[in-house]
Design a protein around this motif. Structure first.
Motif, PDB file in Angstrom:
ATOM      1  N   ASN A  19       0.844  -1.185   0.000  1.00 38.30           N
ATOM      2  CA  ASN A  19       0.000   0.000   0.000  1.00 38.30           C
ATOM      3  C   ASN A  19       0.886   1.243   0.000  1.00 38.30           C
ATOM      4  O   ASN A  19       1.539   1.559   0.977  1.00 38.30           O
ATOM      5  N   LEU A  20       0.874   1.954  -1.120  1.00 40.07           N
ATOM      6  CA  LEU A  20       1.775   3.094  -1.249  1.00 40.07           C
ATOM      7  C   LEU A  20       1.408   4.236  -0.316  1.00 40.07           C
ATOM      8  O   LEU A  20       2.209   5.102  -0.036  1.00 40.07           O
ATOM      9  N   LEU A  21       0.138   4.218   0.151  1.00 43.84           N
ATOM     10  CA  LEU A  21      -0.268   5.291   1.042  1.00 43.84           C
ATOM     11  C   LEU A  21      -0.114   4.894   2.500  1.00 43.84           C
ATOM     12  O   LEU A  21      -0.541   5.611   3.391  1.00 43.84           O
ATOM     13  N   ALA A  22       0.477   3.717   2.755  1.00 43.51           N
ATOM     14  CA  ALA A  22       0.603   3.246   4.133  1.00 43.51           C
ATOM     15  C   ALA A  22       1.307   4.283   4.983  1.00 43.51           C
ATOM     16  O   ALA A  22       2.282   4.899   4.560  1.00 43.51           O
ATOM     17  N   LEU A  23       0.770   4.451   6.174  1.00 46.17           N
ATOM     18  CA  LEU A  23       1.339   5.428   7.087  1.00 46.17           C
ATOM     19  C   LEU A  23       2.703   4.947   7.557  1.00 46.17           C
ATOM     20  O   LEU A  23       2.853   3.800   7.969  1.00 46.17           O
ATOM     21  N   ALA A  24       3.692   5.804   7.496  1.00 45.25           N
ATOM     22  CA  ALA A  24       5.042   5.415   7.902  1.00 45.25           C
ATOM     23  C   ALA A  24       5.394   6.129   9.196  1.00 45.25           C
ATOM     24  O   ALA A  24       4.820   7.178   9.512  1.00 45.25           O
ATOM     25  N   VAL A  55      -2.243   0.859  19.229  1.00 46.40           N
ATOM     26  CA  VAL A  55      -3.425   0.362  18.524  1.00 46.40           C
ATOM     27  C   VAL A  55      -3.009  -0.903  17.786  1.00 46.40           C
ATOM     28  O   VAL A  55      -2.093  -0.861  16.955  1.00 46.40           O
ATOM     29  N   MET A  56      -3.652  -2.038  18.109  1.00 45.99           N
ATOM     30  CA  MET A  56      -3.329  -3.261  17.370  1.00 45.99           C
ATOM     31  C   MET A  56      -4.503  -3.630  16.475  1.00 45.99           C
ATOM     32  O   MET A  56      -5.648  -3.618  16.912  1.00 45.99           O
ATOM     33  N   THR A  57      -4.195  -3.965  15.221  1.00 42.24           N
ATOM     34  CA  THR A  57      -5.271  -4.345  14.313  1.00 42.24           C
ATOM     35  C   THR A  57      -5.773  -5.737  14.677  1.00 42.24           C
ATOM     36  O   THR A  57      -5.003  -6.630  15.029  1.00 42.24           O
ATOM     37  N   HIS A  58      -7.090  -5.874  14.596  1.00 40.12           N
ATOM     38  CA  HIS A  58      -7.770  -7.079  15.082  1.00 40.12           C
ATOM     39  C   HIS A  58      -8.626  -7.646  13.974  1.00 40.12           C
ATOM     40  O   HIS A  58      -9.035  -6.933  13.056  1.00 40.12           O
ATOM     41  N   GLY A  59      -8.895  -8.941  14.037  1.00 37.27           N
ATOM     42  CA  GLY A  59      -9.837  -9.559  13.113  1.00 37.27           C
ATOM     43  C   GLY A  59     -10.314 -10.855  13.734  1.00 37.27           C
ATOM     44  O   GLY A  59      -9.514 -11.583  14.335  1.00 37.27           O
ATOM     45  N   ASN A  60     -11.610 -11.098  13.623  1.00 40.55           N
ATOM     46  CA  ASN A  60     -12.132 -12.377  14.131  1.00 40.55           C
ATOM     47  C   ASN A  60     -11.514 -13.521  13.347  1.00 40.55           C
ATOM     48  O   ASN A  60     -11.280 -13.402  12.140  1.00 40.55           O
ATOM     49  N   ARG A 129      -2.402  -5.683   7.519  1.00 40.43           N
ATOM     50  CA  ARG A 129      -2.654  -6.956   8.190  1.00 40.43           C
ATOM     51  C   ARG A 129      -3.183  -6.751   9.599  1.00 40.43           C
ATOM     52  O   ARG A 129      -2.982  -5.692  10.198  1.00 40.43           O
ATOM     53  N   THR A 130      -3.804  -7.795  10.134  1.00 38.71           N
ATOM     54  CA  THR A 130      -4.160  -7.791  11.549  1.00 38.71           C
ATOM     55  C   THR A 130      -2.911  -8.106  12.364  1.00 38.71           C
ATOM     56  O   THR A 130      -1.883  -8.511  11.816  1.00 38.71           O
ATOM     57  N   ALA A 131      -3.035  -7.927  13.667  1.00 38.94           N
ATOM     58  CA  ALA A 131      -1.964  -8.217  14.632  1.00 38.94           C
ATOM     59  C   ALA A 131      -0.754  -7.298  14.467  1.00 38.94           C
ATOM     60  O   ALA A 131       0.308  -7.557  15.013  1.00 38.94           O
ATOM     61  N   MET A 188       3.354  -9.617  10.665  1.00 36.97           N
ATOM     62  CA  MET A 188       2.694 -10.829  10.216  1.00 36.97           C
ATOM     63  C   MET A 188       1.278 -10.826  10.759  1.00 36.97           C
ATOM     64  O   MET A 188       1.055 -10.409  11.882  1.00 36.97           O
ATOM     65  N   GLY A 189       0.351 -11.291   9.968  1.00 42.32           N
ATOM     66  CA  GLY A 189      -1.025 -11.299  10.419  1.00 42.32           C
ATOM     67  C   GLY A 189      -1.897 -11.616   9.238  1.00 42.32           C
ATOM     68  O   GLY A 189      -1.401 -11.853   8.127  1.00 42.32           O
ATOM     69  N   CYS A 190      -3.217 -11.635   9.456  1.00 45.29           N
ATOM     70  CA  CYS A 190      -4.126 -11.952   8.359  1.00 45.29           C
ATOM     71  C   CYS A 190      -4.329 -10.673   7.541  1.00 45.29           C
ATOM     72  O   CYS A 190      -4.535  -9.595   8.105  1.00 45.29           O
ATOM     73  N   LEU A 191      -4.308 -10.799   6.231  1.00 52.49           N
ATOM     74  CA  LEU A 191      -4.511  -9.627   5.377  1.00 52.49           C
ATOM     75  C   LEU A 191      -5.929  -9.092   5.557  1.00 52.49           C
ATOM     76  O   LEU A 191      -6.887  -9.865   5.624  1.00 52.49           O
ATOM     77  N   VAL A 192      -6.050  -7.783   5.656  1.00 47.57           N
ATOM     78  CA  VAL A 192      -7.367  -7.156   5.810  1.00 47.57           C
ATOM     79  C   VAL A 192      -7.818  -6.674   4.436  1.00 47.57           C
ATOM     80  O   VAL A 192      -7.055  -6.024   3.718  1.00 47.57           O
ATOM     81  N   ASN A 193      -9.045  -7.005   4.076  1.00 45.87           N
ATOM     82  CA  ASN A 193      -9.557  -6.584   2.775  1.00 45.87           C
ATOM     83  C   ASN A 193     -10.098  -5.158   2.864  1.00 45.87           C
ATOM     84  O   ASN A 193     -11.159  -4.922   3.437  1.00 45.87           O
TER      85      ASN A 193
END
Ligand code: HEC
Length: 610
Positions: A19-24, A55-60, A129-131, A188-193
């Motif tokens: 993602n080129l716009l990913a926050l760095a 803030v940690m990204t989460h996903g069921n 990604r999550t996590a 590492m984590g599950c890719l978020v759509n």
């Protein structure tokens, strides 16, 4: 040497990010407000007194998240005493509040999990990604670190112990006021759509003329127009373009449109809320540079003249005593009153409130009270209320309010100075029935005047409850506190044991006092316990707080506090009971046999007499 190696790795990772716009690291994280899995509100910039925000990204259903959570919990248990705040963020398309809550309970996840329904916040963070953890520095709101918690987890594998402790290293540095050494590690984590992420070019095709302007006309222009309550006017594209970054901010923080009920509970008449889709359209368009595009400008052609008396010529017009609103400063609520000029009793079928000056009248609550029994306090807004964009208050069919000839009118006036001194004379138009209506409107006010809010408390809670002694049709409700109000919730505990949230205000805003009218009105059986849960924020983090060092007690003044629930209803009749029974039976046959008990209760209450 090892450090240099990691630095190179992280640089490579950053360059390869999909993602080129990913926050760095070093980029600023804009403010946002989201509700969590329990419907509680969280605003990022509220956490300005923290040393760090994680803030940690989460996903069921993501194994890496499930594995990471116990580690994050351990870290939280150590670092929350060091003023580090921890949040999870779920932006999964396939997850919603209910399923997130379910998984949280199952896995004993006691973090707030922010539900990013529009994905706008995840998009702006460049979530992949999550996590992945994002560590934000509240001093600058810049991203200090993004990446995994540590190096223990890999896909399908895990080490017994981590060798590298990225998150705690980051937090140790921030708590000690030192520079963070390693700012980014491949996560590492599950890719978020996130289907809309990084689609700036496509978003630049969003049509101002056909998509954006119609949303503004529908959701904003009622106030943001000539002489309207909003401080600036959406009169043409150029205005909107100039305010576009500010619009993005107020949309992301849910300050605008001003509607404070959690959309997950209850259905209300004329909600001022904005849908997730409309919100995405506006924010994506703004983020793509708010381009004008082709087509006419619908804002420029709008008729924005104010109509007089939407309900027709009133039977009686009552003037609120004139008030000189200063050019600036804060005006405390005013409570003017005036006599009823009529020499006979009448039944009112509705009212309309015509602010003298829409730019400074923020809200009005109109009441009548009987001076002989001094019931002044319990009458808050029993006639109806005005909030910008909403003048007419017709009462429900066949229902009215008896206005006695010796009654007095009393108003709660909220004036907000707007830079010019002016005098306001607000008028109330009253409409009468010719014959007494079938139903008399009634109201219930519940309050707790014994409240004590300790100094500096961030989330002090108070509760008021009341058991209904008859079946009612509930029309509208309101929860009221003052400048320290933070959240409010009104729940019905039905006699059969079920409970239902009737109104939840996750982020209470004293500036806005709308009366929430249920659509449709609700039958509530006798024996129901209605509970108002109020939360106050008496800390310095509450920007409205006049003095966090004071213990606060009940009082009329805005620097004192209140805990008031107000309900407008009428007694239910046999027809209402019959309909309610039918509806509950239909719900039960739809939901299977689980609710048989509740229907038994409804039947029981039908036979009781009042
Ligand atoms: C019910 C009236 C009302 C509606 C509807 C409304 N606004 Fe506002 N708006 C206001 C008022 C009043 C203010 C001044 C600040 C305040 O009182 O909260 C304001 C302020 C703003 C500001 C300036 C923020 C500031 O205070 O610096 C922006 C931007 C804004 N509104 C955008 C919007 C957008 C976009 C919409 C529609 C999606 C919208 N508003 C809908 C009444 C309204």
């Amino acid at each position: 040497m090892k450090f240099l190696f990691q630095l190179i790795i992280s640089l490579v990772v950053a360059l390869n990010a999909p993602n080129l716009l990913a926050l760095a690291p070093g980029d600023r994280v804009d403010n946002f407000q989201l509700l969590d899995q329990n419907g509680e509100a969280h605003e990022l910039y509220y956490l300005s007194d923290m040393k760090a925000v994680v803030v940690m990204t989460h996903g069921n259903g993501c194994p890496i998240v499930r594995n990471a959570l116990p580690t994050l919990k351990n870290i939280r248990d150590t670092y929350q005493q060091k003023d580090v705040a921890f949040l999870l963020l779920n932006a999964n398309l396939q997850d919603d509040r209910e399923s997130i809550n379910k998984e949280a309970v199952e896995f004993s996840t006691d973090f707030p999990i922010l539900v990013d329904e529009t994905q706008l916040i995840a998009e702006s963070l460049g979530v992949i990604r999550t996590a992945e953890v994002y560590v934000i520095d509240p001093k600058t709101w810049k991203l200090a670190y993004r990446g995994p918690i540590d190096d223990r987890l890999a896909y399908g594998a895990q080490k017994p112990e981590a060798d590298a402790h990225y998150l705690t290293d980051t937090l140790d540095a921030m708590v000690a006021g030192k520079a963070v050494k390693l700012a980014q590690v491949d996560a590492m984590g599950c890719l978020v759509n996130l289907p809309e992420s990084g689609r700036r070019e496509a978003h630049a095709q969003i049509s101002y003329s056909e998509q954006v302007a119609p949303i503004l006309i529908d959701r904003c222009v009622a106030c943001h127009r000539e002489d309207g309550a909003g401080p600036w006017h959406m009169t043409k594209y150029e205005m909107v373009r100039g305010f576009a970054p500010m619009m993005r901010e107020v949309l992301r923080t849910k300050r605008m449109p001003p509607w404070h009920a959690d959309p997950h509970y209850g259905k209300f008449v004329d909600p001022r809320s904005i849908s997730n889709d409309d919100m995405k359209t506006l924010v994506h368009w703004i983020e793509a540079g708010a381009p004008r595009g082709d087509g006419p400008d619908p804002l420029a052609k709008l008729d924005t003249s104010w109509s007089e008396w939407a309900m027709g010529e009133p039977d009686l017009i009552v003037e609120v005593p004139a008030y000189d609103v200063p050019a600036n400063g804060v005006v405390d609520y005013k409570y003017p009153s005036t006599d009823n000029p009529l020499d006979h009793d009448v039944w009112v079928r509705g009212i309309e409130i015509m602010p003298g000056n829409r730019e400074v009248v923020h809200h009005v609550l109109a009441s009548v009270f009987d001076p002989s029994n001094g019931r002044q306090r319990g009458t808050l807004g029993n006639l109806g209320g005005y909030a910008p964009g909403k003048n007419a208050v017709p009462y429900p069919e066949d229902s009215g309010l008896l206005l006695r000839k010796d009654a007095k009118f009393r108003f709660q006036m909220h004036y907000t100075p707007n830079g010019k001194a002016m005098t306001d004379v607000t008028r109330i138009g009253l409409y009468f029935y010719e014959e007494p209506p079938k139903h008399s409107l009634d109201q219930l006010v519940i309050y707790d005047a014994s409240l004590t809010i300790p100094a500096n408390a961030k989330a002090h809670q108070g509760k008021v409850e009341h058991v209904l002694s008859k079946d009612i049709m509930l029309y509208s409700l309101l929860a009221h506190s003052h400048l320290r109000g933070r959240a409010a919730k009104i729940t019905a505990h039905y006699p059969g044991g079920d409970e239902e949230i009737l109104l939840s205000i996750p982020k209470y805003d004293f500036n806005w006092q709308p009366i929430y009218a249920l659509d449709p009105p609700k039958f509530i059986p006798s024996g129901t316990r209605v509970v108002l849960d109020m939360t106050w924020d008496n800390s310095a983090q509450n920007p409205a707080n006049p003095d966090p060092s004071k213990t606060v007690f009940w009082g009329d003044q805005t620097w004192e506090e209140m805990n008031v629930g107000w309900f407008r209803f009428r007694a239910a009749d046999d027809e209402d009971r019959r309909k309610a029974r039918l509806e509950s039976e239909m719900r039960q046959s739809a939901a299977g046999s689980r609710q048989t008990q509740a229907s038994a209760t409804h039947r029981e209450s039908n036979t009781s007499t009042h």
